[in-house]
Scaffold this active site. Structure first.
Site, PDB file in Angstrom:
ATOM      1  CG  ASP A 183       2.457   5.014  -6.627  1.00  0.00           C
ATOM      2  OD1 ASP A 183       1.472   4.397  -7.112  1.00  0.00           O
ATOM      3  OD2 ASP A 183       2.587   6.244  -6.711  1.00  0.00           O
TER       4      ASP A 183
ATOM      5  CE  LYS B 150     -13.546   0.275  -7.621  1.00  0.00           C
ATOM      6  NZ  LYS B 150     -12.345  -0.426  -7.127  1.00  0.00           N
TER       7      LYS B 150
ATOM      8  N   GLY C 289     -13.196   7.206  -2.233  1.00  0.00           N
ATOM      9  CA  GLY C 289     -13.620   7.962  -1.064  1.00  0.00           C
ATOM     10  C   GLY C 289     -15.115   7.929  -0.947  1.00  0.00           C
TER      11      GLY C 289
ATOM     12  CB  THR D 210     -33.033   3.542  -0.326  1.00  0.00           C
ATOM     13  OG1 THR D 210     -33.086   3.425  -1.755  1.00  0.00           O
ATOM     14  CG2 THR D 210     -34.363   4.001   0.219  1.00  0.00           C
TER      15      THR D 210
ATOM     16  CE  LYS E  93     -17.184   4.698   0.404  1.00  0.00           C
ATOM     17  NZ  LYS E  93     -16.851   3.296   0.536  1.00  0.00           N
ATOM     18  CB  ALA E  94     -23.718   7.331   4.607  1.00  0.00           C
TER      19      ALA E  94
ATOM     20  CE1 TYR F  50     -14.159   3.860  -6.443  1.00  0.00           C
ATOM     21  CE2 TYR F  50     -16.541   3.529  -6.495  1.00  0.00           C
ATOM     22  CZ  TYR F  50     -15.284   3.180  -6.019  1.00  0.00           C
ATOM     23  OH  TYR F  50     -15.174   2.147  -5.120  1.00  0.00           O
TER      24      TYR F  50
ATOM     25  CB  SER G 242     -17.730  -0.284  -6.815  1.00  0.00           C
ATOM     26  OG  SER G 242     -18.711   0.582  -6.305  1.00  0.00           O
TER      27      SER G 242
ATOM     28  CG  ASP H 217      -2.146   0.870   1.074  1.00  0.00           C
ATOM     29  OD1 ASP H 217      -2.005   2.078   0.829  1.00  0.00           O
ATOM     30  OD2 ASP H 217      -3.265   0.334   1.178  1.00  0.00           O
TER      31      ASP H 217
HETATM   32  P1  NAD Z   1      -9.498   2.274   1.179  1.00  0.00           P
HETATM   33  O1  NAD Z   1      -9.373   3.605   0.529  1.00  0.00           O
HETATM   34  O2  NAD Z   1      -9.522   2.215   2.658  1.00  0.00           O
HETATM   35  O3  NAD Z   1      -8.344   1.303   0.675  1.00  0.00           O
HETATM   36  C1  NAD Z   1      -7.757   1.441  -0.585  1.00  0.00           C
HETATM   37  C2  NAD Z   1      -6.256   1.456  -0.360  1.00  0.00           C
HETATM   38  O4  NAD Z   1      -5.600   1.565  -1.627  1.00  0.00           O
HETATM   39  C3  NAD Z   1      -5.783   2.650   0.481  1.00  0.00           C
HETATM   40  O5  NAD Z   1      -5.131   2.213   1.654  1.00  0.00           O
HETATM   41  C4  NAD Z   1      -4.845   3.388  -0.442  1.00  0.00           C
HETATM   42  O6  NAD Z   1      -3.713   3.950   0.209  1.00  0.00           O
HETATM   43  C5  NAD Z   1      -4.426   2.284  -1.394  1.00  0.00           C
HETATM   44  N1  NAD Z   1      -3.901   2.856  -2.631  1.00  0.00           N
HETATM   45  C6  NAD Z   1      -4.450   3.867  -3.359  1.00  0.00           C
HETATM   46  N2  NAD Z   1      -3.636   4.174  -4.381  1.00  0.00           N
HETATM   47  C7  NAD Z   1      -2.573   3.330  -4.286  1.00  0.00           C
HETATM   48  C8  NAD Z   1      -1.397   3.184  -5.046  1.00  0.00           C
HETATM   49  N3  NAD Z   1      -1.153   3.964  -6.099  1.00  0.00           N
HETATM   50  N4  NAD Z   1      -0.497   2.247  -4.677  1.00  0.00           N
HETATM   51  C9  NAD Z   1      -0.734   1.457  -3.582  1.00  0.00           C
HETATM   52  N5  NAD Z   1      -1.830   1.558  -2.826  1.00  0.00           N
HETATM   53  C10 NAD Z   1      -2.742   2.491  -3.168  1.00  0.00           C
HETATM   54  O7  NAD Z   1     -10.793   1.587   0.566  1.00  0.00           O
HETATM   55  P2  NAD Z   1     -11.623   0.308   1.029  1.00  0.00           P
HETATM   56  O8  NAD Z   1     -12.902   0.787   1.568  1.00  0.00           O
HETATM   57  O9  NAD Z   1     -10.774  -0.594   1.844  1.00  0.00           O
HETATM   58  O10 NAD Z   1     -11.927  -0.351  -0.392  1.00  0.00           O
HETATM   59  C11 NAD Z   1     -11.125  -1.398  -0.947  1.00  0.00           C
HETATM   60  C12 NAD Z   1     -11.552  -1.641  -2.388  1.00  0.00           C
HETATM   61  O11 NAD Z   1     -12.938  -1.983  -2.437  1.00  0.00           O
HETATM   62  C13 NAD Z   1     -11.371  -0.444  -3.306  1.00  0.00           C
HETATM   63  O12 NAD Z   1     -10.941  -0.884  -4.569  1.00  0.00           O
HETATM   64  C14 NAD Z   1     -12.761   0.132  -3.427  1.00  0.00           C
HETATM   65  O13 NAD Z   1     -12.943   0.834  -4.628  1.00  0.00           O
HETATM   66  C15 NAD Z   1     -13.614  -1.119  -3.344  1.00  0.00           C
HETATM   67  N6  NAD Z   1     -14.967  -0.825  -2.838  1.00  0.00           N
HETATM   68  C16 NAD Z   1     -15.132  -0.446  -1.548  1.00  0.00           C
HETATM   69  C17 NAD Z   1     -16.413  -0.152  -1.080  1.00  0.00           C
HETATM   70  C18 NAD Z   1     -16.633   0.284   0.335  1.00  0.00           C
HETATM   71  O14 NAD Z   1     -17.796   0.533   0.680  1.00  0.00           O
HETATM   72  N7  NAD Z   1     -15.619   0.400   1.176  1.00  0.00           N
HETATM   73  C19 NAD Z   1     -17.524  -0.258  -1.941  1.00  0.00           C
HETATM   74  C20 NAD Z   1     -17.311  -0.647  -3.252  1.00  0.00           C
HETATM   75  C21 NAD Z   1     -16.026  -0.946  -3.690  1.00  0.00           C
END
Ligand code: NAD
Length: 330
Positions: free
Chosen positions: A53, A156, A79, A221, A195-196, A152, A121, A35
């Site tokens: 990265d 995806k 986000g 909803t 998130k909410a 976004y 997502s 990460d």
């Molecule tokens: P999060 O933002 O907490 O985790 C994503 C991580 O990716 C972060 O820690 C960030 O530092 C890392 N990251 C971003 N750019 C990077 C890069 N260039 N190199 C290395 N790391 C990088 O999000 P989350 O809630 O844990 O979500 C995880 C996955 O699930 C994501 O792909 C998100 O789109 C997907 N998702 C999440 C939700 C949700 O409700 N949380 C819903 C739908 C989809």
């Protein structure tokens, strides 16, 4: 002796990644996390953790070992509604997340990784199927013709197709989960990307006026999936032979005002709701769990209230932590 399974978790410093690493460790896997940052609210339980990265092809190739058995690709630039729906971050979101997926998938192919999971997502579903808050349509096949409501979501969808192409042309094992609003302890709870559920828990905890603001008219909803069930669904999907995208979400739909009321009830406080204009996304969204039930013989069932109580308790601890800065002053 059986060989220890070697797993790479991309996005291991994030919310779901932190929980996924803990679960994989509890099952005896050897886990490498990667990460841009370490987890914010707890120590990672990974055996090794690389700060890197994933937009860089050389970093992707470095973290995928020759003997890796599984990769979970959760890294993304994302986000809450305040980050995704304003339009201000569109180029950044698309550029960064597409690069991560292009590079990680190619590295997985070069190293002959047998199976890779991609975290997609619910945001890929067409906006026009989510205009009625009482009857949103989110079954897997309704993704096309495509019309997501945000860049976004478009990224995806592009990446889903990228993973499916690699599966088709290079005979790679691919699993794709469409997550629907995941929440729980150790998630971002302030700063604009929360998130909410986390935002509302924080507002209820912090209110000095006995009132909280809720974005929109509150009748929009959603459903919310507790993070443990998200991890469970992810592993079940990864270990199945199912290659097409599958919803991983709760089907307990609730309006945002009712969500706020539930959190207020859990807090035991007397708090009024004031609806104010703000980014709110589609009018209605709920997970359709027919296919996951049929294909995996499993679907999330934990009542929303249970996960919310855990989450409220954790956010209350964060808010009351010595040195915590009230959100309004942060
Ligand atoms: P999060 O933002 O907490 O985790 C994503 C991580 O990716 C972060 O820690 C960030 O530092 C890392 N990251 C971003 N750019 C990077 C890069 N260039 N190199 C290395 N790391 C990088 O999000 P989350 O809630 O844990 O979500 C995880 C996955 O699930 C994501 O792909 C998100 O789109 C997907 N998702 C999440 C939700 C949700 O409700 N949380 C819903 C739908 C989809």
């Amino acid at each position: 002796m059986t060989r220890q399974k070697r797993v790479l978790v991309c996005g291991a410093g994030g919310f779901i990644g932190t929980h996924l690493v803990a679960r994989l460790k509890s099952e005896g896997c050897h886990v490498l996390g990667v990460d841009l940052k370490y987890p914010e609210f707890s120590e990672s339980q990974a055996d090794a953790f690389e700060i890197g990265d994933l937009r860089s092809p050389s970093v992707c190739e470095r973290v995928v070992s020759d003997d890796v058995d599984e990769i979970y690709q959760l890294a993304a630039d994302m986000g809450g509604a305040g980050f995704v729906f304003t339009g201000d971050n569109d180029a950044q979101i698309m550029h960064n997340s597409a690069l991560i997926n292009l590079n990680m998938l190619e590295a997985a192919r070069l190293k002959r990784c047998p199976k890779i999971f991609y975290a997609s997502s619910a945001c890929i579903y067409p906006e026009h199927n989510q205009t009625d808050p009482e009857n949103p349509r989110c079954e897997e096949d309704s993704a096309y013709p495509a019309a997501p409501d945000s860049e976004y979501g478009w990224e995806k969808l592009f990446s889903e197709r990228l993973y499916l192409s690699y599966a088709r042309n290079y005979d790679m094992g691919v699993a794709i989960g469409r997550y629907h609003n995941v929440f729980g302890p150790l998630g971002t709870w302030r700063g604009g990307r929360e998130k909410a559920p986390a935002a509302l828990c924080r507002k209820v905890c912090e209110t000095q006026t006995g009132e909280i603001e809720v974005w929109g008219d509150g009748r929009q909803t959603r459903s919310f999936l507790y993070v443990d069930e998200c991890v469970e669904g992810t592993l079940k999907l990864m270990r199945s032979g199912h290659g097409a995208p599958l919803n991983i979400g709760s089907d307990e739909m609730i309006s945002i005002n009712d969500l706020a009321k539930l959190i207020i009830e859990i807090s035991g406080k007397t708090v009024a709701i004031r609806n104010v204009p703000g980014p709110e996304g589609v009018r209605g969204r709920n997970s359709d769990n027919q296919r996951i039930s049929q294909t995996l013989g499993w679907a999330p069932t934990q009542p929303l209230r249970k996960g919310l109580s855990e989450t409220y308790g954790w956010i209350e601890e964060q808010v009351n932590m010595p040195g915590a800065v009230p959100h309004s002053a942060a």
